[in-house]
Structure formats: structure tokens, C-alpha cells
Write a protein that holds these residues in place. Structure first.
Motif, PDB file in Angstrom:
ATOM      1  N   LEU A   1       0.824  -1.206   0.000  1.00  0.00           N
ATOM      2  CA  LEU A   1       0.000   0.000   0.000  1.00  0.00           C
ATOM      3  C   LEU A   1       0.862   1.263   0.000  1.00  0.00           C
ATOM      4  O   LEU A   1       0.557   2.240  -0.697  1.00  0.00           O
ATOM      5  CB  LEU A   1      -0.935  -0.005   1.210  1.00  0.00           C
ATOM      6  CG  LEU A   1      -2.020  -1.089   1.202  1.00  0.00           C
ATOM      7  CD1 LEU A   1      -2.737  -1.147   2.551  1.00  0.00           C
ATOM      8  CD2 LEU A   1      -3.031  -0.841   0.076  1.00  0.00           C
ATOM      9  N   ILE A   2       1.943   1.257   0.772  1.00  0.00           N
ATOM     10  CA  ILE A   2       2.844   2.418   0.793  1.00  0.00           C
ATOM     11  C   ILE A   2       3.559   2.562  -0.551  1.00  0.00           C
ATOM     12  O   ILE A   2       3.788   3.682  -1.034  1.00  0.00           O
ATOM     13  CB  ILE A   2       3.850   2.308   1.950  1.00  0.00           C
ATOM     14  CG1 ILE A   2       3.123   2.334   3.293  1.00  0.00           C
ATOM     15  CG2 ILE A   2       4.872   3.445   1.879  1.00  0.00           C
ATOM     16  CD1 ILE A   2       2.384   3.626   3.587  1.00  0.00           C
ATOM     17  N   ASP A   3       3.904   1.431  -1.178  1.00  0.00           N
ATOM     18  CA  ASP A   3       4.527   1.496  -2.502  1.00  0.00           C
ATOM     19  C   ASP A   3       3.662   2.268  -3.495  1.00  0.00           C
ATOM     20  O   ASP A   3       4.176   2.965  -4.375  1.00  0.00           O
ATOM     21  CB  ASP A   3       4.767   0.084  -3.052  1.00  0.00           C
ATOM     22  CG  ASP A   3       5.997  -0.585  -2.446  1.00  0.00           C
ATOM     23  OD1 ASP A   3       6.799   0.134  -1.814  1.00  0.00           O
ATOM     24  OD2 ASP A   3       6.144  -1.804  -2.612  1.00  0.00           O
ATOM     25  N   ALA A   4       2.348   2.144  -3.363  1.00  0.00           N
ATOM     26  CA  ALA A   4       1.438   2.791  -4.307  1.00  0.00           C
ATOM     27  C   ALA A   4       1.375   4.299  -4.115  1.00  0.00           C
ATOM     28  O   ALA A   4       1.053   5.032  -5.053  1.00  0.00           O
ATOM     29  CB  ALA A   4       0.035   2.191  -4.170  1.00  0.00           C
ATOM     30  N   ILE A   5       1.696   4.772  -2.896  1.00  0.00           N
ATOM     31  CA  ILE A   5       1.566   6.210  -2.640  1.00  0.00           C
ATOM     32  C   ILE A   5       2.901   6.910  -2.458  1.00  0.00           C
ATOM     33  O   ILE A   5       2.991   8.136  -2.644  1.00  0.00           O
ATOM     34  CB  ILE A   5       0.683   6.475  -1.397  1.00  0.00           C
ATOM     35  CG1 ILE A   5       1.327   5.907  -0.122  1.00  0.00           C
ATOM     36  CG2 ILE A   5      -0.705   5.894  -1.604  1.00  0.00           C
ATOM     37  CD1 ILE A   5       0.558   6.216   1.154  1.00  0.00           C
ATOM     38  N   SER A   6       3.961   6.178  -2.105  1.00  0.00           N
ATOM     39  CA  SER A   6       5.227   6.826  -1.742  1.00  0.00           C
ATOM     40  C   SER A   6       5.832   7.676  -2.854  1.00  0.00           C
ATOM     41  O   SER A   6       6.430   8.724  -2.560  1.00  0.00           O
ATOM     42  CB  SER A   6       6.244   5.782  -1.255  1.00  0.00           C
ATOM     43  OG  SER A   6       6.505   4.824  -2.255  1.00  0.00           O
ATOM     44  N   PRO A   7       5.715   7.313  -4.151  1.00  0.00           N
ATOM     45  CA  PRO A   7       6.310   8.176  -5.172  1.00  0.00           C
ATOM     46  C   PRO A   7       5.599   9.510  -5.358  1.00  0.00           C
ATOM     47  O   PRO A   7       6.154  10.434  -5.961  1.00  0.00           O
ATOM     48  CB  PRO A   7       6.201   7.330  -6.455  1.00  0.00           C
ATOM     49  CG  PRO A   7       6.033   5.919  -5.987  1.00  0.00           C
ATOM     50  CD  PRO A   7       5.247   6.036  -4.738  1.00  0.00           C
TER      51      PRO A   7
END
Length: 409
Positions: free
Chosen positions: A133-139
Motif C-alpha cells: 500500500l505504501i509502494d502505491a503512494i510513496s512516489p
């Protein structure tokens, strides 16, 4: 409904209960005492129990204050489309509507099944889903941590706990959140949830493995597929939204209160303290339906009639000035709150542990992956979902330094 001379009942949809519940409970207690006459949707009368001692009395006496909703003396006044019908509901083949020895046997079956969950595997799987889930928002450098994270993580982990495949997980996330939001298409969400549960139970009946569902089916009491399916559905619903709100409310506290600033730089004790403070001061389960008086009785100086509905005011009891004499925040190890209930109908201890692992791991992954996370809006502009029963944020907009995804698989 029996009562004594008093001021007018309090509408439970009063906006103050959403905007400032602590003040609302304080004013109710000052006007009415520890047992407050309230009106539910459609003017249906009930009692809201705000006293810590009174709530302890109710939850500790399941014979006098029964979980059997069939006792309700208001059924003749309840229309088929009453908005709270799903919450209160007539008797169904699930643990929520069992009483007495039947409930105790059912609860023991659930405890045994949930104890099969390995806590180390649970934490590892929670970290994996949280990283995805963090991968989807971190960028992006900005996100709504409620919609894009907190409302997605618990149900995904619980689906794994039950034995659903990773491919089925995202669909269950959407279905359960649609139901929670009461969206127009929540009927399709309910259908997906029920059919998925029925298929999982049928699969485990045909080919048992050492997991939660198989243990439930193998219990000596011989529960039917329908009973197990309903228990799984109840546990999924009861485990998802409160845990999501526990994550959201704890992160809000940590982002707005300087006492928890250390957590933003890796301090782990502060995470546990923030989570415990939320359970005392900002608990996700504010008011719970309910108990029904099995006969005329007295409670908190009120005359309670047979069949009267009593709502469990968990947050009101947590903030009862008779047990919180100094008014200080409880961030330490004191867990004598009512946030998980009390008595034989309280949340089973293994379920509490599962919720705590999911919530704490979810918060720690946020702080590890987004170390400079900050609110994107003024704290006073944050809005709660409109509900007198659950307390959670509608949104928690945050900003952070954009980072590449980790590539977790």
C-alpha cells in the motif's frame, strides 16, 4: 419504555456527538446522569449507558441484560427499511445473537480457532500488505492515509487469516468498504462477501487444513456451514472498520500532539502509548447496540422496563469522571477501558491481539517508510465520519518526501 421524570430524550444523531463527543457525554451526564434516555432514528426510544460502573453491571449480568434482540419491546414500531436494522437486527445464526451456554460454547470455538494464527506470520504478512500500500503512494509525496491505507489494510490481512487467496483479497477490501460506507452498490458488496465466505467454508469442509475455518468446522459442537459462514462474516466486519479507525485515530494523534513527536523519528514506545490513549479517549467503537432488559429493573437511578434497549456507551464510560478523577490522558499500560467490551460478549482475546498486531504494524510501517510524514491540512479541519456509533476520520491528508517503491512482492 419505562423512565422517571426527566428532561427530554437526547437525539442520538445530535451533531455534537460527532463533533465533540467528550463534551456531548459530559453534558448528557450533567443533565441526565449515567443512564441517558435517547432517541434513535425515527424517534425510537432507548437508553445510553455512560457510567463506568453501570456498564460493568450490564455486561457482567447477561441474564438480566440479555443480548437477545427478540426481547425488544419496540419491534412493532420498527419499519422494514429502518436504517439501524442491520446494526441491531433480529436473531441470526451467528455468535452475535447467541446467549447463555450456547454463546459460551460458540465463543470457546472461536477462541480456539483464532489461537491457531501464528503471531510472527501475522506480523510478517501485515508488513507485506502495508508495504504494498505504501509502494502505491510513496512516489507521489501526498496521500489520504485513511482511504488509501487504513481502510485497506485490516481487511486484507484478515482475509489472509481466514484463508482467502491473495487474488481474492482486493475484491473483499472493496466489498467491505462499500458496506461500511453504505454506498449505493453495497448490496453487491454484501453478495460478494457472502458468496466468498460460503465458497471458502465449502472448500474447507471438503478439504480441511490447519487454519481458522477448518478448526471452526471441526469443533465437537458440530456447527453448520451456515453458522460458521455467519461467524466469519461477523468477525470480518467487527475486525476491519474498528482496526482501520484505530490506525487512523492513532496517526492523527501522533501527527497533531507534540507528546508523540518521538514516534515520527522511530520511537516505538510512543506508538503503543498513542494506541492505548486512543482506546481511552477516541475509541473507534463509541456506542454499541446493545442489551435488552429481560425484566423490569433499576439501573443508575432509572426504572428500566422489560424489553428496553440499552446502548453500551463505551467512550462515555471510558471518560466517566468517577473513575477519571484527575482528567489526565491515559497513555501508559492501563487497559481497563471498555473499548473491547466486557463480560462474556466482549471481543475474544485472540481477536484483540490480532487487531493490535495489524494496527501497530500498520502504524510502524507508515513511520518507517514515510519518516517526514506531516498533515497536509490544519488539524482543526479534519472531519469525522457522521456516526454516533463509530468514530473515525473521513480523511487524513498527509504529505511526505516522495520515495521510490520498495519493489515488495
Amino acid at each position: 419504555m419505562s423512565t422517571a421524570p426527566t428532561s427530554a430524550p437526547v437525539p442520538l444523531n445530535d451533531p455534537l456527538l460527532q463533533d465533540d463527543p467528550i463534551r456531548a457525554y459530559r453534558e448528557m451526564r450533567r443533565e441526565h446522569g449515567s443512564v441517558v434516555p435517547v432517541l434513535l432514528d425515527g424517534g425510537i426510544p432507548a437508553w445510553l449507558v455512560l457510567g463506568y460502573r453501570e456498564l460493568h453491571q450490564i455486561t457482567g449480568d447477561p441474564e438480566l441484560f440479555s443480548r437477545d434482540s427478540e426481547l425488544w419491546n419496540q419491534w412493532d414500531a420498527i419499519p422494514d427499511d429502518w436504517p439501524l436494522l442491520a446494526m441491531i437486527g433480529r436473531r441470526q445464526p451467528s455468535i452475535m445473537h447467541t446467549v447463555g451456554e450456547s454463546h459460551r460454547r460458540r465463543a470457546a470455538m472461536l477462541v480456539d480457532a483464532l489461537e491457531s494464527v501464528n503471531p510472527f506470520e501475522l506480523r510478517a504478512r501485515t508488513e507485506r500488505f502495508a508495504d504494498e500500500l505504501i509502494d502505491a503512494i510513496s512516489p507521489r509525496g501526498a496521500a489520504d492515509i485513511i482511504a488509501e491505507y487504513a481502510m485497506r489494510l485490516p481487511v486484507r490481512v484478515l482475509a489472509w487469516v481466514y484463508g482467502f487467496s491473495d487474488e481474492e483479497g482486493p475484491g473483499l477490501v472493496t466489498a467491505l468498504n462499500d458496506i461500511a460506507d453504505a454506498r449505493d452498490h453495497d448490496q453487491s458488496g454484501q453478495m460478494l462477501l457472502l458468496t466468498s465466505m460460503a465458497r471458502l467454508v465449502a472448500d474447507r469442509r471438503a478439504k480441511p487444513v490447519d487454519d481458522v475455518v477448518s478448526r471452526m468446522l471441526a469443533d465437537p459442537a458440530g456447527y453448520t456451514d451456515e453458522e460458521v459462514m455467519h461467524d466469519l462474516t461477523v468477525m470480518l466486519g467487527a475486525g476491519h472498520l474498528p482496526t482501520a479507525d484505530w490506525i487512523g485515530n492513532s496517526l492523527r494523534l501522533m501527527l497533531t500532539d507534540s507528546r508523540f513527536a518521538a514516534s515520527l523519528f522511530g520511537g516505538r514506545n510512543s506508538v503503543a502509548e498513542a494506541m492505548n490513549e486512543v482506546l481511552w479517549e477516541d475509541t473507534p467503537n463509541q456506542n454499541v447496540a446493545g442489551r435488552w432488559a429481560s425484566r423490569d429493573t433499576q439501573l443508575g437511578g432509572r426504572r428500566i422496563g422489560a424489553g428496553d434497549l440499552l446502548l453500551l456507551g463505551l467512550q462515555g464510560a471510558n471518560s466517566d469522571p468517577r473513575i477519571r478523577t484527575d482528567g489526565s490522558a491515559l497513555t501508559g499500560g492501563n487497559n481497563a477501558h471498555f473499548s473491547f467490551g466486557h463480560g462474556e460478549h466482549r471481543c475474544p482475546f485472540p481477536a484483540q491481539e490480532i487487531a493490535e498486531v495489524i494496527a501497530r504494524t500498520g502504524i510502524e510501517v507508515v513511520l518507517d517508510r514515510l519518516p517526514d510524514i506531516d498533515l497536509a491540512v490544519p488539524a482543526e479541519s479534519l472531519v469525522r465520519r457522521p456516526s454516533p456509533f463509530m468514530r473515525g476520520l473521513s480523511a487524513l491528508p498527509v504529505t511526505f518526501t516522495p520515495t521510490p517503491a520498495t519493489g515488495t512482492v
